[in-house]
Design a protein around this motif. Structure first.
Motif: not given
Length: 130
Positions: A17-31
């Motif tokens: 619910g708390f993401f309903a009206d949010a813009a998202f950032a894509t975090p950096a990842a290492d795998i």
């Protein structure tokens, strides 16, 4: 990197619910992949552990995180450290032993360890008489 690819398969706004009206950032990842596990490092500075949600369903690992706004009574002279939400999906191309999976958050880095399912890690459930 065999078995891993980025995938935006689900709409994150419908999950929490708390993401309903949010813009998202894509975090950096290492795998990193070894013979027996997969380790994923996600860069999410300023996020506390209670604001991180991990979901593993249908071979997709979904990561949601929320960085709260910095509350200060003073006036910003420079404001680059913003609040907001992070979202990232990964398609895992092999079977994971979810009972042994673990995650930790320290120094702004989320570490997720996903052990691969091996022959010896399967649990046998005995069936008895009633």
């Amino acid at each position: 990197m065999v078995g891993i690819q980025k995938r935006a398969a689900r709409e994150p706004a419908t999950h929490f619910g708390f993401f309903a009206d949010a813009a998202f950032a894509t975090p950096a990842a290492d795998i990193f992949e070894t013979a027996d596990h997969l380790t994923i490092f996600i860069d999410i500075p300023g996020v506390s552990p209670e604001n991180v949600d991990l979901d593993f369903q249908d071979d997709i690992l979904s990561i949601w995180a929320r960085k709260d706004k910095i509350e200060d009574s003073g006036e910003f002279l420079l404001h680059e450290y913003d609040s907001g939400d992070y979202f990232r999906n990964f398609c895992i191309g092999f079977e994971i032993d979810t009972e042994r999976a673990r995650a930790s958050l320290g120094d702004g880095v989320l570490m997720i360890v996903l052990p691969k399912f091996t022959e010896g890690s399967r649990k046998v459930i005995p069936v008895g008489d009633e």
